[in-house]
Design a protein around this motif. Sequence first.
Motif, PDB file in Angstrom:
ATOM      1  N   VAL A  94       0.821  -1.217   0.000  1.00 21.83           N
ATOM      2  CA  VAL A  94       0.000   0.000   0.000  1.00 21.83           C
ATOM      3  C   VAL A  94       0.853   1.264   0.000  1.00 21.83           C
ATOM      4  O   VAL A  94       0.359   2.351  -0.318  1.00 21.83           O
ATOM      5  N   ARG A  95       2.133   1.130   0.325  1.00 20.59           N
ATOM      6  CA  ARG A  95       3.012   2.296   0.358  1.00 20.59           C
ATOM      7  C   ARG A  95       3.836   2.478  -0.909  1.00 20.59           C
ATOM      8  O   ARG A  95       4.174   3.607  -1.282  1.00 20.59           O
ATOM      9  N   THR A  96       4.156   1.372  -1.571  1.00 22.56           N
ATOM     10  CA  THR A  96       5.073   1.446  -2.713  1.00 22.56           C
ATOM     11  C   THR A  96       4.477   0.934  -4.020  1.00 22.56           C
ATOM     12  O   THR A  96       5.035   1.196  -5.087  1.00 22.56           O
ATOM     13  N   GLY A  97       3.392   0.171  -3.946  1.00 22.96           N
ATOM     14  CA  GLY A  97       2.865  -0.458  -5.155  1.00 22.96           C
ATOM     15  C   GLY A  97       3.571  -1.741  -5.508  1.00 22.96           C
ATOM     16  O   GLY A  97       3.246  -2.377  -6.512  1.00 22.96           O
ATOM     17  N   PRO A  99       4.563  -5.618  -4.151  1.00 19.62           N
ATOM     18  CA  PRO A  99       4.710  -6.262  -5.462  1.00 19.62           C
ATOM     19  C   PRO A  99       3.410  -6.377  -6.259  1.00 19.62           C
ATOM     20  O   PRO A  99       3.402  -6.941  -7.343  1.00 19.62           O
ATOM     21  N   PHE A 100       2.288  -5.865  -5.720  1.00 17.60           N
ATOM     22  CA  PHE A 100       0.991  -6.137  -6.343  1.00 17.60           C
ATOM     23  C   PHE A 100       0.542  -5.094  -7.363  1.00 17.60           C
ATOM     24  O   PHE A 100      -0.259  -5.394  -8.233  1.00 17.60           O
ATOM     25  N   GLY A 101       1.053  -3.890  -7.234  1.00 17.85           N
ATOM     26  CA  GLY A 101       0.537  -2.763  -7.999  1.00 17.85           C
ATOM     27  C   GLY A 101      -0.017  -1.736  -7.024  1.00 17.85           C
ATOM     28  O   GLY A 101      -0.118  -1.984  -5.819  1.00 17.85           O
ATOM     29  N   GLU A 102      -0.398  -0.569  -7.519  1.00 20.83           N
ATOM     30  CA  GLU A 102      -0.870   0.507  -6.646  1.00 20.83           C
ATOM     31  C   GLU A 102      -2.333   0.290  -6.257  1.00 20.83           C
ATOM     32  O   GLU A 102      -3.205   0.227  -7.117  1.00 20.83           O
ATOM     33  N   TYR A 103      -2.564   0.204  -4.968  1.00 19.72           N
ATOM     34  CA  TYR A 103      -3.926  -0.001  -4.454  1.00 19.72           C
ATOM     35  C   TYR A 103      -4.021   0.598  -3.060  1.00 19.72           C
ATOM     36  O   TYR A 103      -3.003   0.901  -2.415  1.00 19.72           O
ATOM     37  N   PRO A 113      -4.087  -1.452  11.442  1.00 21.87           N
ATOM     38  CA  PRO A 113      -2.789  -0.892  11.864  1.00 21.87           C
ATOM     39  C   PRO A 113      -1.859  -0.745  10.666  1.00 21.87           C
ATOM     40  O   PRO A 113      -1.681  -1.677   9.889  1.00 21.87           O
ATOM     41  N   GLY A 114      -1.320   0.441  10.497  1.00 23.28           N
ATOM     42  CA  GLY A 114      -0.425   0.661   9.366  1.00 23.28           C
ATOM     43  C   GLY A 114      -1.132   0.698   8.034  1.00 23.28           C
ATOM     44  O   GLY A 114      -0.487   0.594   6.988  1.00 23.28           O
ATOM     45  N   GLY A 115      -2.474   0.840   8.054  1.00 20.90           N
ATOM     46  CA  GLY A 115      -3.216   0.890   6.797  1.00 20.90           C
ATOM     47  C   GLY A 115      -3.540  -0.458   6.199  1.00 20.90           C
ATOM     48  O   GLY A 115      -4.060  -0.538   5.081  1.00 20.90           O
ATOM     49  N   TRP A 171     -11.253  -2.588  -1.235  1.00 19.17           N
ATOM     50  CA  TRP A 171     -10.048  -1.906  -1.700  1.00 19.17           C
ATOM     51  C   TRP A 171     -10.243  -1.433  -3.123  1.00 19.17           C
ATOM     52  O   TRP A 171     -11.200  -1.843  -3.796  1.00 19.17           O
ATOM     53  N   THR A 172      -9.370  -0.548  -3.552  1.00 16.30           N
ATOM     54  CA  THR A 172      -9.464   0.010  -4.909  1.00 16.30           C
ATOM     55  C   THR A 172      -8.097  -0.015  -5.560  1.00 16.30           C
ATOM     56  O   THR A 172      -7.063   0.103  -4.890  1.00 16.30           O
ATOM     57  N   TRP A 173      -8.091  -0.165  -6.890  1.00 17.39           N
ATOM     58  CA  TRP A 173      -6.851  -0.165  -7.661  1.00 17.39           C
ATOM     59  C   TRP A 173      -6.685   1.186  -8.355  1.00 17.39           C
ATOM     60  O   TRP A 173      -7.638   1.731  -8.893  1.00 17.39           O
TER      61      TRP A 173
END
Length: 264
Positions: A94-97, A99-103, A113-115, A171-173
């Motif tokens: 969720v911070r860097t995108g 390894p999954f992609g930006e979401y 905790p921690g988003g 969640w959203t992409w």
Amino acid sequence: MGQVRGGQVGRRERLAKPRPRAPVVIGTGLLVAMVMAQVLSGVRPEELRLTSVVVVLLAASAVAFLAARHGPARAAGAFGAVVAVGYAAEWVGVRTGVPFGEYDYTPVLWPQPGGVPVIVAVAWGGMGLAAHAVATAIVPGGGPPRVAVGALALTAWDLFLDPQMLRLGLWTWADPGPYRGVPVSNFLGWLAVSALVMVVIDAIVGRSAAAAAGGLVALYAVMAAMETLAFAAVFEPPDRLVAVAGGVAMGTFVVLAGRRRWPR
């Protein structure tokens, strides 16, 4: 010769020693409860609330079945380690995108905790153990082939999971992809993290286990069947593309694991 035979008999007796039945009974009860919660989530307007209940029952059932084969300490250790891996991957994601992609997660699931919703990490733990058992049934010898099979088996579940969670608005992409809004990068990330999950479980329960926990294989099969049915006929509107894609993917591993565990 007598000593050798005596030693062989003793070893066979140790190997044939029955495993504790209580964890199996507990795991089976939790699995039945999970199925009931799944059914209720499809017929009552509380699908979102029951989603967390289903995940908790799934995880508890998985730990109980693993405890029957490897003992409660190793089972809890393996589950906790996978939960940590899943949480770390999501926290970085969720911070860097990577390894999954930006979401991003919406505030629906909590605590976060921690988003990162705790229940998401718990889901990694429960299905991680189930996918590992399926891979162990298919590739008993361990090593890279079992890691690869386990990673694919766990990623196959996400063919159901991501479309369902997007429908619920969890969640959203940033850049929706071709599979019901899920980008290809998500599945590549799942393969990478799932491979790490398999390595971690192997390190805790042993890399050369002779057989998988049958209850965990059954748990994986039940999830495959329930998700297929839900997308094909229960959800409104139904989504037969996801039902077929996820059903074929998870079903393939169920069939392969069944053939190895219960040969004709």
